[in-house]
Design a protein around this motif. Structure first.
Motif: not given
Lengths: 473, 141
Positions: A303-306, A190-192, A133-134, A177-180
């Motif tokens: 929500v970013l997902a990879a 998975r990042a919020l 979580i960012y 950017r930190t999440a990416v």
């Protein structure tokens, strides 16, 4: 104006202007799980067309159990870039949610929960499956401290990492950017990323005290500057050196206010004219009221997902970059007051990261440009137009939604309202909606596939940039 | 040119920027210069922002500069009187700084200005610099 059942109200912004704005709360009570209720009726859930339930193999697995690094019968992340021996996944946007800019009576907690839950629902991603979580650290007048910890507990999340970062206006960009970086490095799947801000709660004196604290408190703050003051200084110099009339620069405001008025998530329902801009009450000469961004409340989440192959048509984050100039609110040490070396560096890095040769190849820009000369100079700095030609290009429609290089179709800081901690995420959301084809109809750039966003802080001392692309690279 | 204080050597000796305020009491405006690359810079700090070396020294400024830009702020922080005239000054030695523009003279771009020590009368808490003079830019032509 009514937005999603919101009620009309007015507020005074920090400059004393009365604004029409949606007050989106207290219309209905909406249940948000676990018996908690939050009186937020305005909902903008957007499900990624590219990330359904099937894209998360074990949606209710605790964070990390889908990780390829923990063994088990899971397939590796999609490989788009090879870094050494490791495949670097490309994060995609699985869910987006924003609240309309305005004035909200509910606490930041409720606004943050609303957008977080909406974005998670859109992504078919339960909070328990989040790895990170960012968020920007809410600004000092926010009553709730340790915000990400409160949120993590309320969401029932068990992330491996929480980040609250404060770098002024780039805070949202830094969180993103930190999440990416974590997603690319395999530290998260998975990042919020979320942001929330209520400027409606801060007293004028406290706000100015905060602004003064941004300046060098020993050698600059005692002179009594404000943020518009330093931008006014660079605007005056820009107009002089580049032979640009203020009336031409006003066209940037007119374009962005027209876009913002057509954006149902924007703060203003009315556009302005060049004459209206020039005749507005002065804030810091030569800048008047409409040439300054209007602070407001807002919240946004992505929500970013990879975590596997994104379905066809997904919007991916294909480039990120950042740069900080050797400067602190008074322009770079080795350039004119209005030079934007941080933006140039950040955009160059992001474009290189994305494998895009030039900004002119992009379909649209959603920059963080809180004053009109910044947008004009930014379009010059990234190479869309010659030096000094940015405002004239806007005046002839080149940066309009149907122009050759659409800039700020959402309205941007000037046309949409400016909750500074949230604005970077609003730019990301605007870009994603454009690439999905779900932007408000009059603002949709037809067939858009690539978009560049930027953030900045101080007097464009630091900047970040992100490039989004629809479909495979 | 006098040697800059090595704040690492004696952190009990006071703040690094004390010499600036001591000099301003005597209407002298101090800058920093790098002995290695000869960069002159402000605000003072124990490292050259150009070459990164720490062999820096205090130097006295000429006191004159060019008005790079200016504004009149119509919404001023509490403790300051609006409208508030502010200028961005580029000193003849190169550094850029922010300064108030007192007086009634109409500023113009690239006007010559002179830094002067002024009694500080705004209601802003300068903490341990309280009671010290501050500086402003006076338009001379």
């Amino acid at each position: 104006m009514r937005i999603g059942g919101a009620t009309l109200t007015t507020l005074k912004n920090e400059y004393g202007a009365r604004l029409s704005t949606p007050s989106g709360l207290v219309v209905a009570v909406h249940p948000i799980g676990r018996g908690m209720t939050v009186p937020v009726s305005v909902r903008y859930i957007e499900r990624s067309r590219s990330c359904g339930a099937n894209s998360i193999r074990r949606p209710f697995a605790p964070a990390g159990q889908n990780s390829t690094r923990r063994g088990g019968a899971v397939k590796p992340p999609r490989a788009q870039v090879r870094a050494g021996d490791r495949h670097v996944p490309t994060p995609h946007v699985a869910g987006v949610a924003t609240l309309p800019n305005g004035e909200y009576d509910a606490p930041e907690r409720d606004l943050a929960l609303r957008v977080a839950l909406d974005a998670l629902e859109a992504a078919d991603c339960p909070a328990g499956a989040l790895d990170g979580i960012y968020m920007p650290k809410p600004r000092p007048w926010t009553a709730q401290g340790l915000f990400s910890t409160l949120l993590t507990n309320l969401l029932g999340a068990r992330p491996r990492r929480t980040v609250e970062v404060y770098t002024g206006g780039t805070s949202g960009g830094t969180a993103f950017r930190t999440a990416v970086a974590d997603l690319r490095a395999g530290r998260a799947e998975r990042a919020l990323v979320l942001a929330v801000e209520r400027t409606s709660t801060v007293e004028t004196a406290d706000y100015f005290g905060y602004v003064l604290s941004l300046f060098d408190r020993e050698f600059a703050a005692p002179a009594g500057p404000s943020i518009p003051a330093v931008y006014a200084a660079s605007a005056r110099r820009y107009c002089h050196d580049r032979d640009v009339d203020r009336s031409t620069l006003a066209e940037v405001v007119v374009k962005n206010r027209a876009n913002g008025a057509a954006n149902p998530r924007g703060l203003f329902e009315e556009s302005v004219t060049v004459e209206g801009v020039l005749d507005a009450r002065p804030i810091a000469e030569p800048l008047g009221l409409y040439e300054c961004p209007a602070p407001c409340d807002g919240a946004a989440a992505l929500v970013l997902a990879a975590d596997g192959d994104p379905p066809d048509g997904a919007v991916s984050v294909v480039g990120v970059g950042g740069r900080h100039a050797a400067s602190h609110l008074l322009g770079p040490r080795d350039g004119p007051l209005y030079a934007l070396p941080a933006v140039e560096g950040a955009v160059d890095a992001a474009l290189t990261d994305a494998g895009i040769d030039a900004a002119a190849d992009l379909d649209l820009l959603e920059p963080y440009a809180p004053f009109p000369h910044v947008e004009a100079a930014l379009t010059e700095a990234v190479g869309l137009f010659d030096r000094g030609a940015g405002a004239a290009a806007c005046a002839r429609g080149a940066t309009a939604t149907d122009g050759a290089h659409p800039v700020s179709p959402s309205g941007g800081c000037l046309g949409r309202g400016h909750p500074a901690m949230v604005t970077p995420l609003l730019n990301y959301a605007a870009a994603v909606r454009q690439l999905r084809g779900t932007a408000p109809a009059p603002l949709q750039v037809p067939g858009a596939r690539t978009a560049l966003t930027t953030t900045e802080h101080g007097h464009v001392d630091g900047a970040t940039a992100a490039v989004f692309r629809r479909g495979s690279a | 040119m006098t040697a800059g204080r090595d704040w690492r050597a004696d952190p009990e000796a006071g703040q690094y920027t004390d010499p600036f305020w001591d000099a301003l009491e005597a209407d002298r405006f101090l800058l920093h210069r790098c002995r290695d690359c000869e960069e002159t810079f402000f605000p003072p700090a124990p490292v050259c922002p150009r070459c990164g070396r720490t062999d820096v020294a205090w130097v006295e400024a000429d006191g004159r500069g060019r008005l790079v830009s200016f504004t009149r702020q119509h919404v001023a922080p509490p403790g300051f009187e609006a409208p508030l005239a502010l200028g961005v000054v580029e000193l003849v030695e190169g550094p850029r700084l922010l300064a108030g523009l007192p007086g009634d003279a109409a500023p113009s771009l690239d006007a010559t200005v002179e830094l002067t020590a002024v009694e500080y009368d705004a209601d802003y808490d300068r903490r341990d610099r309280s009671g010290r003079p501050f500086f402003a830019a006076r338009i001379v032509e």
